[in-house]
Scaffold this motif. Structure first.
Motif, PDB file in Angstrom:
ATOM      1  N   PRO A  64       2.678  -1.235   1.446  1.00 26.35           N
ATOM      2  CA  PRO A  64       1.302  -1.166   1.947  1.00 26.35           C
ATOM      3  C   PRO A  64       1.128  -0.009   2.930  1.00 26.35           C
ATOM      4  CG  PRO A  64       2.109  -3.410   2.041  1.00 26.35           C
ATOM      5  CD  PRO A  64       3.283  -2.550   1.685  1.00 26.35           C
ATOM      6  N   LEU A  65       0.168   0.861   2.643  1.00 22.85           N
ATOM      7  CA  LEU A  65      -0.104   2.013   3.495  1.00 22.85           C
ATOM      8  C   LEU A  65      -1.280   1.740   4.430  1.00 22.85           C
ATOM      9  CD1 LEU A  65       0.304   4.653   0.701  1.00 22.85           C
ATOM     10  CD2 LEU A  65       1.897   4.228   2.557  1.00 22.85           C
ATOM     11  N   SER A  66      -2.138   0.818   4.068  1.00 21.24           N
ATOM     12  CA  SER A  66      -3.260   0.403   4.907  1.00 21.24           C
ATOM     13  C   SER A  66      -3.724  -0.950   4.387  1.00 21.24           C
ATOM     14  CB  SER A  66      -4.397   1.428   4.863  1.00 21.24           C
ATOM     15  OG  SER A  66      -5.006   1.415   3.597  1.00 21.24           O
ATOM     16  N   LYS A  67      -4.855  -1.396   4.873  1.00 18.16           N
ATOM     17  CA  LYS A  67      -5.372  -2.700   4.457  1.00 18.16           C
ATOM     18  C   LYS A  67      -5.590  -2.770   2.942  1.00 18.16           C
ATOM     19  CE  LYS A  67      -9.325  -5.748   5.137  1.00 18.16           C
ATOM     20  NZ  LYS A  67     -10.616  -5.917   5.822  1.00 18.16           N
ATOM     21  N   LEU A  68      -6.100  -1.701   2.358  1.00 15.91           N
ATOM     22  CA  LEU A  68      -6.420  -1.705   0.928  1.00 15.91           C
ATOM     23  C   LEU A  68      -5.452  -0.879   0.083  1.00 15.91           C
ATOM     24  CD1 LEU A  68     -10.298  -1.258   1.119  1.00 15.91           C
ATOM     25  CD2 LEU A  68      -9.041  -3.358   0.656  1.00 15.91           C
ATOM     26  N   LYS A  69      -4.722   0.059   0.669  1.00 12.98           N
ATOM     27  CA  LYS A  69      -3.888   0.983  -0.115  1.00 12.98           C
ATOM     28  C   LYS A  69      -2.456   0.495  -0.234  1.00 12.98           C
ATOM     29  CE  LYS A  69      -4.484   4.962   1.991  1.00 12.98           C
ATOM     30  NZ  LYS A  69      -4.400   6.408   2.227  1.00 12.98           N
ATOM     31  N   SER A  70      -2.031   0.269  -1.471  1.00  8.43           N
ATOM     32  CA  SER A  70      -0.609   0.022  -1.721  1.00  8.43           C
ATOM     33  C   SER A  70      -0.189   0.704  -3.022  1.00  8.43           C
ATOM     34  CB  SER A  70      -0.309  -1.476  -1.768  1.00  8.43           C
ATOM     35  OG  SER A  70      -1.084  -2.092  -2.763  1.00  8.43           O
ATOM     36  N   TRP A  71      -0.894   1.778  -3.377  1.00  7.70           N
ATOM     37  CA  TRP A  71      -0.586   2.581  -4.551  1.00  7.70           C
ATOM     38  C   TRP A  71      -0.591   4.045  -4.152  1.00  7.70           C
ATOM     39  CZ3 TRP A  71       0.381   0.374  -9.368  1.00  7.70           C
ATOM     40  CH2 TRP A  71       0.135  -0.996  -9.461  1.00  7.70           C
ATOM     41  N   VAL A  72       0.168   4.871  -4.877  1.00  9.17           N
ATOM     42  CA  VAL A  72       0.270   6.297  -4.588  1.00  9.17           C
ATOM     43  C   VAL A  72       0.049   7.063  -5.886  1.00  9.17           C
ATOM     44  CG1 VAL A  72       1.802   8.143  -3.805  1.00  9.17           C
ATOM     45  CG2 VAL A  72       1.914   5.916  -2.729  1.00  9.17           C
ATOM     46  N   VAL A  73      -0.730   8.149  -5.832  1.00  8.67           N
ATOM     47  CA  VAL A  73      -0.936   8.999  -6.999  1.00  8.67           C
ATOM     48  C   VAL A  73       0.369   9.771  -7.234  1.00  8.67           C
ATOM     49  CG1 VAL A  73      -2.233  10.948  -7.935  1.00  8.67           C
ATOM     50  CG2 VAL A  73      -3.405   9.222  -6.564  1.00  8.67           C
ATOM     51  N   VAL A  74       0.944   9.638  -8.432  1.00  5.74           N
ATOM     52  CA  VAL A  74       2.232  10.287  -8.710  1.00  5.74           C
ATOM     53  C   VAL A  74       2.101  11.462  -9.660  1.00  5.74           C
ATOM     54  CG1 VAL A  74       3.700   8.327  -8.173  1.00  5.74           C
ATOM     55  CG2 VAL A  74       2.773   8.546 -10.462  1.00  5.74           C
ATOM     56  N   GLN A  75       1.102  11.438 -10.549  1.00  8.76           N
ATOM     57  CA  GLN A  75       1.007  12.525 -11.515  1.00  8.76           C
ATOM     58  C   GLN A  75      -0.449  12.737 -11.885  1.00  8.76           C
ATOM     59  OE1 GLN A  75       3.031  11.798 -15.168  1.00  8.76           O
ATOM     60  NE2 GLN A  75       2.803  13.874 -15.891  1.00  8.76           N
ATOM     61  N   GLU A  76      -0.787  14.000 -12.043  1.00  4.26           N
ATOM     62  CA  GLU A  76      -2.120  14.354 -12.478  1.00  4.26           C
ATOM     63  C   GLU A  76      -2.013  15.144 -13.769  1.00  4.26           C
ATOM     64  OE1 GLU A  76      -4.414  16.037  -9.279  1.00  4.26           O
ATOM     65  OE2 GLU A  76      -3.312  14.830  -7.861  1.00  4.26           O
ATOM     66  N   PRO A  77      -3.103  15.285 -14.511  1.00  2.50           N
ATOM     67  CA  PRO A  77      -3.022  15.895 -15.826  1.00  2.50           C
ATOM     68  C   PRO A  77      -2.445  17.307 -15.827  1.00  2.50           C
ATOM     69  CG  PRO A  77      -5.207  14.988 -15.439  1.00  2.50           C
ATOM     70  CD  PRO A  77      -4.441  14.845 -14.175  1.00  2.50           C
ATOM     71  N   GLY A  78      -2.737  18.102 -14.830  1.00  3.03           N
ATOM     72  CA  GLY A  78      -2.267  19.480 -14.809  1.00  3.03           C
ATOM     73  C   GLY A  78      -0.807  19.638 -14.454  1.00  3.03           C
ATOM     74  N   THR A  79      -0.155  18.567 -13.963  1.00  6.06           N
ATOM     75  CA  THR A  79       1.233  18.700 -13.521  1.00  6.06           C
ATOM     76  C   THR A  79       2.211  18.024 -14.425  1.00  6.06           C
ATOM     77  OG1 THR A  79       1.040  16.736 -12.137  1.00  6.06           O
ATOM     78  CG2 THR A  79       0.570  18.858 -11.111  1.00  6.06           C
TER      79      THR A  79
END
Length: 79
Positions: A64-79
């Protein structure tokens, strides 16, 4: 235990270092036997503010990173 990875579309990038990702899942209804679509929004951490609305991204479960955040962006289409 491996971390879950989900694929979704960014629907909001107005917050600093946070994006809201809409994830759709499909399943067969147990009684009606029809394919049903369900969506859920996840708040995900985006350290460099690179994801924009409409981007297809992968998010990974994290602590958990905050009250609502417990997910992290790992990959985007360009990478």
């Amino acid at each position: 235990m491996p971390k879950r990875v989900l694929q979704g579309v960014v629907v909001s990038d107005k917050q600093n270092k946070t994006v809201v990702v809409k994830v759709e899942r499909r399943f067969t209804h147990p009684v009606l036997k029809k394919t049903v679509r369900r969506t859920k929004n996840y708040h995900a951490h985006d350290e460099n503010n690179t994801a924009k609305v409409g981007d297809l991204v992968f998010i990974e479960e994290s602590r958990p990173l905050s009250k609502l955040k417990s997910w992290v962006v790992v990959q985007e289409p360009g990478t």
